[in-house]
Design a protein around this motif. Structure first.
Motif, short mmCIF file in Angstrom:
data_model
loop_
_atom_site.label_atom_id
_atom_site.label_comp_id
_atom_site.label_asym_id
_atom_site.label_seq_id
_atom_site.Cartn_x
_atom_site.Cartn_y
_atom_site.Cartn_z
N ALA A 9 10.99 -17.22 19.83
CA ALA A 9 10.71 -18.01 21.14
C ALA A 9 9.69 -17.45 22.08
O ALA A 9 9.46 -16.21 22.40
N LEU A 10 8.70 -17.95 22.62
CA LEU A 10 7.59 -17.54 23.32
C LEU A 10 7.95 -18.46 24.62
O LEU A 10 7.93 -19.61 24.77
N VAL A 11 8.17 -17.60 25.62
CA VAL A 11 8.41 -17.91 27.00
C VAL A 11 7.41 -17.48 27.81
O VAL A 11 7.24 -16.24 28.21
N THR A 12 6.63 -18.33 28.60
CA THR A 12 5.43 -17.90 29.52
C THR A 12 6.12 -17.63 31.04
O THR A 12 7.19 -18.04 31.33
N GLY A 13 5.81 -16.67 31.71
CA GLY A 13 6.03 -16.27 32.94
C GLY A 13 7.65 -15.74 32.90
O GLY A 13 8.45 -15.91 33.88
N SER A 14 7.84 -14.96 31.74
CA SER A 14 9.16 -14.41 31.69
C SER A 14 9.34 -13.06 32.22
O SER A 14 10.42 -12.40 31.91
N GLY A 15 8.39 -12.45 32.91
CA GLY A 15 8.62 -11.24 33.42
C GLY A 15 9.78 -11.16 34.58
O GLY A 15 10.08 -10.13 35.04
N GLN A 16 10.02 -12.31 35.25
CA GLN A 16 11.02 -12.27 36.43
C GLN A 16 11.15 -13.78 36.72
O GLN A 16 10.96 -14.90 35.85
N VAL A 35 7.83 -12.44 25.44
CA VAL A 35 7.70 -12.32 26.93
C VAL A 35 6.26 -12.09 27.25
O VAL A 35 5.79 -11.22 27.13
N VAL A 36 5.92 -13.49 27.85
CA VAL A 36 4.68 -13.51 28.18
C VAL A 36 4.32 -13.65 29.72
O VAL A 36 5.01 -14.41 30.41
N GLY A 37 3.22 -12.93 30.13
CA GLY A 37 2.84 -12.93 31.46
C GLY A 37 1.80 -12.19 31.99
O GLY A 37 1.30 -11.75 31.05
N ARG A 38 1.53 -12.10 33.20
CA ARG A 38 0.26 -11.53 33.60
C ARG A 38 0.63 -10.00 33.98
O ARG A 38 -0.41 -9.01 33.85
N THR A 39 1.89 -9.36 34.35
CA THR A 39 2.06 -8.10 34.70
C THR A 39 2.94 -7.33 33.49
O THR A 39 3.96 -7.58 33.41
N GLU A 56 15.26 -8.74 19.30
CA GLU A 56 13.97 -8.27 19.42
C GLU A 56 13.01 -8.77 20.41
O GLU A 56 13.27 -9.99 20.91
N ALA A 57 12.16 -8.23 21.11
CA ALA A 57 11.26 -8.58 22.12
C ALA A 57 9.83 -7.93 22.03
O ALA A 57 9.92 -7.06 21.58
N LEU A 58 8.90 -8.77 22.39
CA LEU A 58 7.47 -8.43 22.61
C LEU A 58 6.74 -8.79 23.79
O LEU A 58 6.96 -10.05 24.16
N ALA A 59 6.29 -7.78 24.51
CA ALA A 59 5.53 -7.98 25.84
C ALA A 59 4.04 -8.38 25.55
O ALA A 59 3.48 -7.80 24.71
N VAL A 60 3.65 -9.67 26.00
CA VAL A 60 2.36 -9.83 25.84
C VAL A 60 1.70 -10.52 27.12
O VAL A 60 2.18 -11.44 27.73
N GLU A 61 0.61 -9.48 27.71
CA GLU A 61 -0.01 -9.75 28.86
C GLU A 61 -1.04 -11.12 28.54
O GLU A 61 -1.71 -11.06 27.56
N CYS A 62 -1.16 -12.03 29.45
CA CYS A 62 -1.71 -13.14 29.17
C CYS A 62 -2.07 -13.94 30.34
O CYS A 62 -1.29 -14.01 31.13
#
Length: 251
Positions: A9-16, A35-39, A56-62
């Protein structure tokens, strides 16, 4: 077996907020999460919560307003996990205020981070979603308000997402890609700030919800999204569903 075991799953804005709640709920059902977002700091914090649940999780700045950043994000997710089965377009900047008060810049940011980002990311992910994919896009019940004062710009950058989603549901349904929209009320940082700034309106808003409460990001919104992405909802496609305790009438 978990409902989403083996899914990516790709979820945008998932930092909070709502995005994080959705990511956690999907992870609890066995999905690996991008886990996609700006911060980055917030993304990594969400990743730790997901990993603590055994997924599993992957942090992706975008920057979702940047087409190149979106393309690089998808490439990185596919490179790490091998594909994408679930796309959740959650992140968006929203212009709030009267028509006179909302600037062109704020409206444009809402447009670029909302309909345009949704449009671009759906197309980027479509080749990987074919066969068993699920898209969940987030809209708002702002356009359903009886008094649209101060919510016109907000509604205007959310309603196109429903139109795009309906088109995707019709065009990509034959490829077994389901596309649905949720219109949630949830205890996000944004809503918390609005309640603090508008206590009287917030009180009236709460009273207009039949269940008399705001939804929890994971337990109410996230778990519904997890169900919507599962085999249990395999015949649900092209729908806009208010997850709001009964406040909006979608008819």
């Amino acid at each position: 077996m978990a409902k989403l075991e083996g899914k990516i799953a790709l979820v945008t804005g998932s930092g909070q907020g709502v995005g994080q709640g959705i990511a956690l709920a999907l992870a609890s059902e066995g999905a690996a999460i991008a886990v996609v977002g700006r911060t980055l700091e917030k993304l990594e914090a969400t990743c730790r919560l997901i990993e603590a649940r055994g997924s599993e999780a992957l942090a992706v700045e975008c920057d979702i307003k940047d087409p190149g950043s979106l393309s690089a994000c998808v490439d990185r997710v596919v490179s790490r996990f091998g594909g994408i089965n679930i796309l959740v377009n959650n992140a968006q900047e929203v212009p709030l205020g009267s028509l006179e008060a909302v600037s062109d810049e704020a409206f444009e940011a809402g447009w670029q981070s909302g309909p345009m980002a949704t449009f671009r990311l759906m197309k980027l992910c479509y080749p990987f979603l074919k066969g068993d994919g699920s898209i969940v896009n987030l809209a708002s019940t702002a356009a359903k308000r009886w008094d649209a004062s101060h919510y016109g710009a907000y509604a205007a950058v959310k309603e196109p997402i429903r139109a795009l989603s309906r088109a995707a549901a019709c065009e990509w349904g034959p490829d077994n890609v389901r596309t649905n929209v949720i219109l949630p009320h949830a205890k996000s940082p944004g809503l918390k700030g609005w309640i603090e700034q508008n206590p009287e309106e917030a009180s009236a808003f709460m009273a207009s919800i039949p269940l008399r409460r705001i939804g929890e990001c994971e337990e109410d919104i996230g778990r519904f999204v997890a169900m919507l992405c599962s085999e249990e909802a395999r015949y649900i496609n092209g729908q806009s569903i208010a997850v709001d305790g009964g406040q909006a009438y979608m008819g």
